[in-house]
Design a protein around this motif. Structure first.
Motif, PDB file in Angstrom:
ATOM      1  N   UNK A 543      55.103  18.726 -35.469  1.00 49.18           N
ATOM      2  CA  UNK A 543      55.176  19.318 -34.141  1.00 49.18           C
ATOM      3  C   UNK A 543      56.312  18.709 -33.319  1.00 49.18           C
ATOM      4  N   UNK A 544      56.552  17.437 -33.532  1.00 45.15           N
ATOM      5  CA  UNK A 544      57.634  16.783 -32.805  1.00 45.15           C
ATOM      6  C   UNK A 544      59.000  17.182 -33.348  1.00 45.15           C
ATOM      7  N   UNK A 545      59.058  17.458 -34.674  1.00 50.19           N
ATOM      8  CA  UNK A 545      60.345  17.724 -35.293  1.00 50.19           C
ATOM      9  C   UNK A 545      60.801  19.163 -35.130  1.00 50.19           C
ATOM     10  N   UNK A 548      58.839  24.225 -31.464  1.00 49.82           N
ATOM     11  CA  UNK A 548      57.713  25.150 -31.397  1.00 49.82           C
ATOM     12  C   UNK A 548      57.304  25.340 -29.944  1.00 49.82           C
ATOM     13  N   UNK A 549      56.901  26.598 -29.590  1.00 48.14           N
ATOM     14  CA  UNK A 549      56.485  26.904 -28.216  1.00 48.14           C
ATOM     15  C   UNK A 549      54.977  26.946 -28.057  1.00 48.14           C
ATOM     16  N   UNK A 550      54.267  27.305 -29.112  1.00 45.51           N
ATOM     17  CA  UNK A 550      52.818  27.465 -28.971  1.00 45.51           C
ATOM     18  C   UNK A 550      52.134  27.286 -30.318  1.00 45.51           C
ATOM     19  N   UNK A 551      50.833  27.034 -30.259  1.00 49.44           N
ATOM     20  CA  UNK A 551      50.007  27.014 -31.471  1.00 49.44           C
ATOM     21  C   UNK A 551      48.863  27.999 -31.262  1.00 49.44           C
ATOM     22  N   UNK A 552      48.453  28.652 -32.363  1.00 48.85           N
ATOM     23  CA  UNK A 552      47.326  29.584 -32.319  1.00 48.85           C
ATOM     24  C   UNK A 552      46.198  28.981 -33.136  1.00 48.85           C
ATOM     25  N   UNK A 553      45.086  28.697 -32.492  1.00 51.12           N
ATOM     26  CA  UNK A 553      43.959  28.031 -33.151  1.00 51.12           C
ATOM     27  C   UNK A 553      43.375  28.964 -34.209  1.00 51.12           C
ATOM     28  N   UNK A 573      40.274  19.063 -29.568  1.00 49.60           N
ATOM     29  CA  UNK A 573      41.395  18.175 -29.905  1.00 49.60           C
ATOM     30  C   UNK A 573      42.698  18.955 -30.014  1.00 49.60           C
ATOM     31  N   UNK A 574      42.634  20.197 -30.553  1.00 48.18           N
ATOM     32  CA  UNK A 574      43.851  21.003 -30.658  1.00 48.18           C
ATOM     33  C   UNK A 574      44.372  21.350 -29.262  1.00 48.18           C
ATOM     34  N   UNK A 575      43.474  21.745 -28.365  1.00 46.05           N
ATOM     35  CA  UNK A 575      43.902  22.063 -26.994  1.00 46.05           C
ATOM     36  C   UNK A 575      44.530  20.836 -26.340  1.00 46.05           C
ATOM     37  N   UNK A 576      43.903  19.673 -26.539  1.00 50.71           N
ATOM     38  CA  UNK A 576      44.469  18.449 -25.973  1.00 50.71           C
ATOM     39  C   UNK A 576      45.808  18.106 -26.584  1.00 50.71           C
ATOM     40  N   UNK A 577      45.920  18.271 -27.897  1.00 54.75           N
ATOM     41  CA  UNK A 577      47.179  17.988 -28.591  1.00 54.75           C
ATOM     42  C   UNK A 577      48.293  18.895 -28.092  1.00 54.75           C
ATOM     43  N   UNK A 578      47.990  20.203 -27.958  1.00 55.37           N
ATOM     44  CA  UNK A 578      48.998  21.141 -27.467  1.00 55.37           C
ATOM     45  C   UNK A 578      49.442  20.756 -26.057  1.00 55.37           C
ATOM     46  N   UNK A 579      48.481  20.368 -25.221  1.00 56.57           N
ATOM     47  CA  UNK A 579      48.840  19.974 -23.855  1.00 56.57           C
ATOM     48  C   UNK A 579      49.737  18.760 -23.830  1.00 56.57           C
ATOM     49  N   UNK A 580      49.468  17.783 -24.709  1.00 58.81           N
ATOM     50  CA  UNK A 580      50.278  16.567 -24.708  1.00 58.81           C
ATOM     51  C   UNK A 580      51.705  16.837 -25.170  1.00 58.81           C
ATOM     52  N   UNK A 581      51.900  17.874 -25.949  1.00 64.12           N
ATOM     53  CA  UNK A 581      53.240  18.220 -26.410  1.00 64.12           C
ATOM     54  C   UNK A 581      53.886  19.310 -25.563  1.00 64.12           C
ATOM     55  N   UNK A 582      53.181  19.763 -24.529  1.00 61.26           N
ATOM     56  CA  UNK A 582      53.727  20.809 -23.667  1.00 61.26           C
ATOM     57  C   UNK A 582      53.781  22.163 -24.339  1.00 61.26           C
ATOM     58  N   UNK A 583      52.838  22.438 -25.226  1.00 63.71           N
ATOM     59  CA  UNK A 583      52.824  23.698 -25.971  1.00 63.71           C
ATOM     60  C   UNK A 583      51.761  24.631 -25.414  1.00 63.71           C
ATOM     61  N   UNK A 584      52.033  25.922 -25.493  1.00 62.55           N
ATOM     62  CA  UNK A 584      51.016  26.901 -25.184  1.00 62.55           C
ATOM     63  C   UNK A 584      49.986  26.919 -26.298  1.00 62.55           C
ATOM     64  N   UNK A 585      48.782  27.404 -26.004  1.00 66.58           N
ATOM     65  CA  UNK A 585      47.723  27.439 -27.003  1.00 66.58           C
ATOM     66  C   UNK A 585      46.979  28.757 -26.869  1.00 66.58           C
ATOM     67  N   UNK A 586      46.721  29.371 -28.021  1.00 68.51           N
ATOM     68  CA  UNK A 586      46.059  30.677 -28.063  1.00 68.51           C
ATOM     69  C   UNK A 586      44.864  30.573 -28.997  1.00 68.51           C
ATOM     70  N   UNK A 587      43.725  31.127 -28.573  1.00 70.63           N
ATOM     71  CA  UNK A 587      42.560  31.170 -29.437  1.00 70.63           C
ATOM     72  C   UNK A 587      42.498  32.504 -30.184  1.00 70.63           C
ATOM     73  N   UNK A 588      42.414  32.443 -31.514  1.00 64.41           N
ATOM     74  CA  UNK A 588      42.317  33.664 -32.320  1.00 64.41           C
ATOM     75  C   UNK A 588      40.865  33.910 -32.721  1.00 64.41           C
ATOM     76  N   UNK A 589      40.552  35.164 -32.978  1.00 62.53           N
ATOM     77  CA  UNK A 589      39.239  35.482 -33.522  1.00 62.53           C
ATOM     78  C   UNK A 589      38.116  35.374 -32.526  1.00 62.53           C
ATOM     79  N   UNK A 590      38.366  35.669 -31.266  1.00 67.28           N
ATOM     80  CA  UNK A 590      37.304  35.619 -30.243  1.00 67.28           C
ATOM     81  C   UNK A 590      36.415  36.848 -30.418  1.00 67.28           C
ATOM     82  N   UNK A 591      35.177  36.613 -30.802  1.00 70.48           N
ATOM     83  CA  UNK A 591      34.251  37.721 -31.058  1.00 70.48           C
ATOM     84  C   UNK A 591      32.985  37.644 -30.216  1.00 70.48           C
ATOM     85  N   UNK A 592      32.775  36.528 -29.522  1.00 75.51           N
ATOM     86  CA  UNK A 592      31.561  36.385 -28.697  1.00 75.51           C
ATOM     87  C   UNK A 592      31.942  35.886 -27.314  1.00 75.51           C
ATOM     88  N   UNK A 593      31.098  36.216 -26.355  1.00 75.89           N
ATOM     89  CA  UNK A 593      31.348  35.713 -24.995  1.00 75.89           C
ATOM     90  C   UNK A 593      31.218  34.197 -24.944  1.00 75.89           C
TER      91      UNK A 593
END
Length: 648
Positions: A543-545, A548-553, A573-593
C-alpha cells in the motif's frame, strides 16, 4: 506321400491342411520353390508371420516328401529354442514340452547341438545314439526317424532352425541342402526384420525413462477396451504427483528421475499384469485396470494406488515420498470414446488438485456441467468479443448516509446463444487462461468509456466515477498506459472520472511492473482501487509502494457483518488502515441493513451491493443517474430517515 505315424492332417479345424493353409500347388523346381517362398515372405509382418510360415512349411513338407516341418527361433537371453510354426499341427498338449526348449536342459540333445551351429545337420536313425533319437522322435511323435536341421543365420550368428523330420531314413542331396539354406536365409531375414520392427514399435510405444507404455500405446489400448461388446465399465485413473518439482529443485533432476523409475517399478509389481500403466510425461500417469469396475470399486482402487505411491522411496542418501492426486472416470464400451474418458479423468484430477491435492475425485455429472460450460466458453468466447453478444451492466455505488450515486462499476456480461446471460465468473477465468483477457479487457474499457461519455454529454453522471476492472494481463502489458490514454482522448473523458480496479493478487504478481503501470496512469489522473481487499495477498508495504486511491473491502467480510465477530474485527481494521494511509474505502456485497449500518458506524460510508441495487443495463442506470440518488431506509442513528429521495 507317407503320413504313417504322423496321423495325417492333425489340425483341429474342419478343413484339411490344403484348404486351411493354402491351395496345393504343382510340383516345383527347387529354384521356383525358393522364388515362391521369397515372394510369400516379402510382405509378412509380426501379425502375419505365423500364418505365412505355416503356409511355407506346408509347401516344404509336400515338396520334399517329409512327415513334419518346423521353424524355431533362438532366444539368446534365455538360451532357449522357441517354436514359431509347425506343419502339420501336433495334437494339443498343455503344457507343450516343445514350445520352449532350454539348451542347458538338453545338453546332449539335438537342439543343444544346434545352439551355435552354422551349417545343416543331418540326423539318421541310429540305435547306438538313443539320446539323439529320443530328441527328434519327441519333435513329431514318430518312431525311427531322421531329421535335417538347417540353421537360420544372421550376421554370422545362428538365430533359429528350420527342421524336417522323416519316418525312416532320407538322403538329402547337396543341391537340396543348398536350397534349404537359401530358404532358411529368407526366414532369417524375415526374423531380423520383424525383430527390428518390433524394436521400433517398442520404442514408439514406450516411455524412455520408465519403460512404461506411452500416450500412443495408451490410446491404442483404450480403443480396444472401449470397442462395442467388450466388458465394462472401463475405469481410467489419471495420476499427478504432488510437488515433484520441489524434489527436483532440492535434490536435482537425476533424483527426480530415479524417483519416477522406482515408482514405475512399484506400480508394475503391485498391479495386475493385464493393467495398462502409461506415463504421459513429467509426473503424469494413466492407469487402466484390466478388470471392469463400477465407480465405487474404481474409487477404492484409486485409493489403493494412491497409498502405493505415498510409500517412501530412497533416492541417493535421502528417503522421500510424494503424494498424488487421482482423477477417476468410467467409460462404457460402444458408448464412450477414448477422448471422453481421458478428458473426464483429467477434469476429475483438476478437481482433486483444486481441493488441496493428495486426494481422489471421481468424475460426476456436476463436474460434467462445469467443464462443458468451460469448453463451450473457450470455444465461443473469441467470437463473442467481436459479434456483439457481450454487454455491460452497471452497479451503482452510493454514499450510505445520503443515497447519492458516487460511482458505477462496469461489469461485463455475455448473452450466450444457448446458455442465456452469463456473469463474468463463468468466462473471465477462461479468458485469462486462453490469452483472451487482453482482448476482452480492451472491449470493456472502450465500451464503458463510450457509454460514460454519452451520459456526460446528456448531463448525467457529472459527479460520478466510472469503475472498470483490470485483468493481470492488461496491467503488465507494456502498452496499457498508452491504450488508456488513447481511450480517454477519443471519448473526451478526464482521467479523474475513471477508477481502475485491480485485485490484491495482481499487485504481488509483478510488483515492479505494476508500479510502473500505475504511476503512468496516475500521471493522467486515473484513480486506482484495490478490489477484494483483505483476502490476504497485500501487505502494508504494498500500500505504501503503490499509488492507490482506495480499497474495496471483500464482499465475504461485509456479508457476514452482524453475524461474525471475526469479520467485524477485520472490516474495522481495514477501515482504520485505509484511514491511516489516506485512502478511500468502499464496502462490497452489502445485502442487509445490518451490514450497511455497521459500515456507517465504522466510518465506511461508500458501498455497493444487492441491498442498494443489482447490476443493471445502461438504460435502467439512467433513471438513478437522473435522480442522482437511490432511496434507502437504513434507519441510521440521528436521522428519522437515512435517505430521502430527491436531487443530490
Amino acid at each position: 506321400m507317407r503320413r504313417t505315424g504322423v496321423g495325417g492332417c492333425r489340425c483341429r479345424k474342419s478343413t484339411c491342411a490344403a484348404s486351411a493353409i493354402g491351395d496345393r500347388v504343382p510340383r516345383r523346381t527347387l529354384d521356383s520353390l525358393v522364388t515362391q517362398v521369397a515372394a510369400e515372405l516379402m510382405g509378412v509382418d509380426a501379425t502375419t508371420m505365423v500364418a505365412a510360415s505355416e503356409r511355407v512349411l506346408s509347401w516344404l513338407v509336400e515338396h520334399f516328401d517329409v512327415d513334419f516341418c518346423y521353424l524355431r527361433h533362438t532366444d539368446a537371453e534365455r538360451r532357449a529354442s522357441v517354436l514359431v510354426a509347425e506343419w502339420p499341427h501336433r495334437p494339443p498338449v498343455e503344457p507343450d514340452p516343445l514350445r520352449v526348449i532350454y539348451f542347458d536342459e538338453q545338453s546332449d540333445g539335438v537342439y543343444a547341438q544346434l545352439e551355435h551351429r552354422l551349417e545343416p545337420m543331418i540326423v539318421r536313425p541310429n540305435p547306438d545314439n538313443l539320446d539323439y533319437q529320443r530328441s527328434i522322435e519327441q519333435s513329431a511323435g514318430i518312431a525311427e526317424i531322421s531329421m535335417a536341421a538347417v540353421p537360420l543365420v544372421s550376421r554370422d550368428s545362428p538365430t533359429g532352425v528350420l527342421g524336417f523330420i522323416k519316418k525312416g531314413d532320407r538322403d538329402w542331396s547337396t543341391r537340396e541342402l543348398n536350397v534349404l539354406k537359401a530358404i532358411a536365409a529368407l526366414f532369417a531375414q524375415l526374423q531380423a526384420r520383424i525383430v527390428a520392427e518390433e524394436r521400433l514399435r517398442y520404442i514408439a510405444m514406450h516411455d524412455d525413462l520408465t519403460g512404461l507404455a506411452n500416450r500412443r500405446a495408451l490410446l491404442e489400448h483404450m480403443e480396444d477396451r472401449l470397442r462395442p461388446g467388450c466388458a465394462g465399465p472401463v475405469a481410467a485413473f489419471f495420476l499427478d504427483l504432488d510437488r515433484l518439482k520441489a524434489l527436483n529443485d532440492f535434490l536435482g533432476h537425476t533424483a527426480g528421475d530415479n524417483f519416477i523409475r522406482t515408482l514405475a517399478v512399484r506400480l508394475r509389481d503391485n498391479l495386475d499384469a493385464g493393467d495398462m500403466i502409461a506415463r504421459l510425461g513429467g509426473d503424469e500417469f494413466v492407469i487402466v485396470p484390466a478388470k471392469p469396475m463400477d465407480a465405487a470399486a474404481a474409487e477404492r482402487e484409486a485409493g489403493r494406488i494412491q497409498q502405493l505411491i505415498a510409500r517412501r522411496v530412497t533416492v541417493g542418501e535421502e528417503t522421500v515420498s510424494r503424494g498424488a492426486s487421482v482423477g477417476v472416470a468410467l467409460g462404457i464400451p460402444g458408448e464412450t470414446t477414448v477422448a471422453d474418458v481421458l478428458r473426464r479423468a483429467d477434469h476429475a484430477l483438476l478437481s482433486a488438485k483444486s481441493s488441496g491435492g493428495n486426494g481422489v475425485a471421481v468424475f460426476t455429472d456436476a463436474m460434467r456441467a462445469q467443464f462443458e460450460l468451460q469448453d463451450d466458453v473457450e470455444l465461443n468466447l473469441r467470437g463473442a468479443v467481436s459479434d456483439g453478444s457481450l454487454l455491460l451492466h452497471y452497479q451503482p455505488e452510493v454514499d450510505l448516509r445520503t443515497g447519492r450515486v458516487v460511482a458505477l462499476e462496469a461489469l461485463v456480461r455475455w448473452q450466450h446463444p444457448t446458455r442465456g446471460l452469463l456473469p463474468p465468473g463463468a468466462f473471465v477465468g477462461v479468458a485469462e487462461a486462453t490469452n483472451l483477457a487482453g482482448e476482452l479487457g480492451r472491449w470493456v474499457i472502450r465500451t464503458a468509456a463510450e457509454q460514460f461519455a454519452q451520459w456526460r454529454r446528456r448531463g448525467l453522471a457529472s459527479n460520478v466515477v466510472i469503475r472498470i476492472n483490470v485483468s493481470p494481463v492488461q496491467l503488465v502489458s507494456l502498452d496499457f498506459v498508452e491504450t488508456m490514454e488513447g481511450v480517454l482522448r477519443r471519448y473526451g473523458i478526464d482521467g479523474s472520472s475513471v477508477c481502475l480496479e485491480i485485485t490484491e493478487h495482481v499487485v504481488v504478481q509483478d510488483l515492479a511492473r505494476t508500479q510502473v503501470t500505475l504511476r503512468g496512469l496516475k500521471r493522467m489522473g486515473v484513480q486506482i482501487a484495490i478490489d477484494d481487499f483483505g483476502t490476504g495477498y497485500s501487505s502494508l508495504s504494498h500500500l505504501k509502494a503503490l499509488p492507490v486511491d482506495a480499497v474495496k473491502i471483500d464482499r465475504g467480510f461485509v456479508q457476514r457483518l452482524g453475524a461474525s465477530a471475526d469479520d467485524l474485527a477485520i472490516v474495522k481494521s481495514i477501515v482504520g488502515l485505509a484511514g491511516s494511509f489516506g485512502l478511500g474505502v468502499v464496502g462490497e456485497g452489502v445485502e442487509t441493513t445490518v451490514a450497511a449500518r455497521t459500515l456507517v458506524a465504522l466510518g465506511c460510508y461508500r458501498a455497493q451491493g444487492f441491498l442498494i441495487a443489482r447490476p443493471m443495463p445502461a438504460e435502467e442506470v439512467e433513471e438513478h443517474l437522473a435522480a442522482g440518488r437511490i432511496a434507502l431506509d437504513l434507519d441510521l442513528p440521528g436521522t428519522s430517515r437515512s435517505v430521502l429521495p430527491g436531487p443530490s
